[in-house]
Design an enzyme around this catalytic site. Structure first.
Site, mmCIF file in Angstrom:
data_model
loop_
_atom_site.group_PDB
_atom_site.id
_atom_site.type_symbol
_atom_site.label_atom_id
_atom_site.label_comp_id
_atom_site.label_asym_id
_atom_site.label_seq_id
_atom_site.Cartn_x
_atom_site.Cartn_y
_atom_site.Cartn_z
ATOM 1 N N ASP A 95 3.116 0.454 -0.625
ATOM 2 C CA ASP A 95 2.142 1.031 -1.546
ATOM 3 C C ASP A 95 1.856 2.466 -1.102
ATOM 4 O O ASP A 95 2.117 2.839 0.049
ATOM 5 C CB ASP A 95 0.841 0.217 -1.547
ATOM 6 C CG ASP A 95 0.022 0.440 -2.806
ATOM 7 O OD1 ASP A 95 0.467 1.201 -3.690
ATOM 8 O OD2 ASP A 95 -1.068 -0.151 -2.907
ATOM 9 N N GLN A 123 2.827 0.050 -8.572
ATOM 10 C CA GLN A 123 3.660 1.131 -9.105
ATOM 11 C C GLN A 123 4.804 1.473 -8.154
ATOM 12 O O GLN A 123 5.953 1.658 -8.579
ATOM 13 C CB GLN A 123 2.798 2.366 -9.359
ATOM 14 C CG GLN A 123 3.579 3.551 -9.928
ATOM 15 C CD GLN A 123 2.681 4.706 -10.327
ATOM 16 O OE1 GLN A 123 1.487 4.518 -10.573
ATOM 17 N NE2 GLN A 123 3.230 5.896 -10.385
ATOM 18 N N GLU A 125 6.257 -0.397 -5.867
ATOM 19 C CA GLU A 125 7.249 -1.481 -5.820
ATOM 20 C C GLU A 125 8.065 -1.545 -7.102
ATOM 21 O O GLU A 125 9.266 -1.836 -7.063
ATOM 22 C CB GLU A 125 6.533 -2.806 -5.568
ATOM 23 C CG GLU A 125 5.934 -2.893 -4.172
ATOM 24 C CD GLU A 125 4.788 -3.876 -4.051
ATOM 25 O OE1 GLU A 125 4.353 -4.136 -2.905
ATOM 26 O OE2 GLU A 125 4.300 -4.376 -5.081
ATOM 27 N N THR A 159 0.613 -3.313 -11.337
ATOM 28 C CA THR A 159 -0.765 -3.058 -10.927
ATOM 29 C C THR A 159 -0.878 -1.705 -10.237
ATOM 30 O O THR A 159 0.111 -1.098 -9.844
ATOM 31 C CB THR A 159 -1.231 -4.156 -9.964
ATOM 32 O OG1 THR A 159 -0.398 -4.135 -8.798
ATOM 33 C CG2 THR A 159 -1.130 -5.530 -10.607
ATOM 34 N N SER A 160 -2.109 -1.258 -10.083
ATOM 35 C CA SER A 160 -2.417 -0.044 -9.313
ATOM 36 C C SER A 160 -1.677 1.179 -9.832
ATOM 37 O O SER A 160 -1.118 1.959 -9.075
ATOM 38 C CB SER A 160 -2.079 -0.259 -7.830
ATOM 39 O OG SER A 160 -2.766 -1.362 -7.313
ATOM 40 N N ASP A 216 -3.644 -9.521 -3.315
ATOM 41 C CA ASP A 216 -3.603 -10.973 -3.125
ATOM 42 C C ASP A 216 -4.586 -11.656 -4.064
ATOM 43 O O ASP A 216 -4.291 -12.708 -4.640
ATOM 44 C CB ASP A 216 -3.944 -11.317 -1.671
ATOM 45 C CG ASP A 216 -2.994 -10.676 -0.685
ATOM 46 O OD1 ASP A 216 -1.793 -10.583 -1.009
ATOM 47 O OD2 ASP A 216 -3.441 -10.273 0.405
#
Length: 284
Positions: A95, A123, A125, A159-160, A216
């Site tokens: 990340d 993003q 990954e 995500t993120s 998680d």
């Protein structure tokens, strides 16, 4: 997960004293042979009739491969009963521009994508898995399209993502920055029968605190909420819980599940932030 109705059998891929986000931790990585032995024990006890598998942080390529073998075994059993097994893969690799697993895990994850029903990359990954650098909405759509078409992943939830906020729930190239507040964006897609993306976008205010373990938490909640949404949509008996092609992005079960998950997380994180600020004041 259990509070949302899931009976969980957990196999730890690590046994650490605390989350690695705290920089200092003690413990050990679970060897692949131990995971295989635990899985064999579940089978011998006839406790292996699982409907879903959620996989997350795995500190070695061998462990990722072992998890893939378990997932494929469960998926093979479900061929005569579509929808009876669902694999949600969280390909935890890194990340914020930094990879924190061995780089030999990447090709293993790529080899398993075709077996996953849902993937939950951040993003960074998603860029590794798709080989597409994400810097705007068109490049993000390119990455998701590649994951659908090349790797045949039915559902993708990234995500993120930090992109300009928008009033539109479905991303378009004409979206403008409509707010000055920092936002966190989640963009997902469920493929059509022709593996074309059906995208949706949800943006929430980003809190100015670094939280460890939010990925998680997100993964655990989405497993339960997505199953609930798929049941309400009447697609639990469909392979990978696919919806008809005429269902628009914002109306997808995955989108409805993500809305509930983000609402829960925002409430928890706001409460955590308040405790953080109070603790910080006491330490002054």
């Amino acid at each position: 997960m259990q509070t949302l109705g899931c009976e969980v059998s957990a196999i730890n891929t690590v046994n650490y004293s605390n989350h690695v986000g705290y920089k200092r931790f003690k413990g050990r990585k679970t060897p692949p042979e131990e995971v295989a032995e635990l899985w064999q024990g579940l089978k011998e006890a006839k406790l292996d009739t699982f409907e879903m598998l959620l996989s997350g942080y795995s500190p070695s390529a061998g462990l990722v491969e072992q998890i893939g073998r378990i997932a494929r075994e469960l998926k093979d059993r479900s061929h005569t009963k579509p929808g009876s097994f669902f694999w949600a893969m969280d390909p935890v690799m890194g990340d914020n521009g930094r990879i924190y697993v061995a780089e030999d895990e990447l090709p293993v994850y790529k080899s398993l994508l075709k077996d996953a029903d849902l993937i939950l990359p951040n993003q960074y990954e998603a860029e590794w898995l798709s080989d597409v650098k994400i810097h705007d909405l068109p490049s993000l759509e390119e990455a998701i399209t590649k994951l659908h078409e090349t790797y045949r992943v039915p559902h993708v939830l990234i995500t993120s993502i930090r992109l300009p906020p928008s009033t539109s729930s479905t991303p378009t190239t004409t979206d403008e920055d409509l707010a000055s507040q920092a936002m966190m964006t989640v963009i997902g897609s469920s493929a059509t029968s022709e593996r074309k993306p059906r995208m949706f976008r949800i943006s929430i205010p980003a809190l100015p605190i670094m939280f460890s373990g939010t990925g998680d938490m997100f993964a655990a909640l989405i497993v339960s909420r997505f199953r609930q949404a798929a049941q309400q949509a009447g697609v639990l008996n469909k392979a990978s819980w696919r919806t008809p092609d005429d269902v628009a992005g914002p109306d997808l079960p995955l989108a409805k599940a993500a809305e509930k998950v983000l609402a829960s997380m925002q409430a928890v994180l706001k409460d955590t932030a308040a405790h953080y600020e109070a603790a910080s004041e006491r330490l002054k």
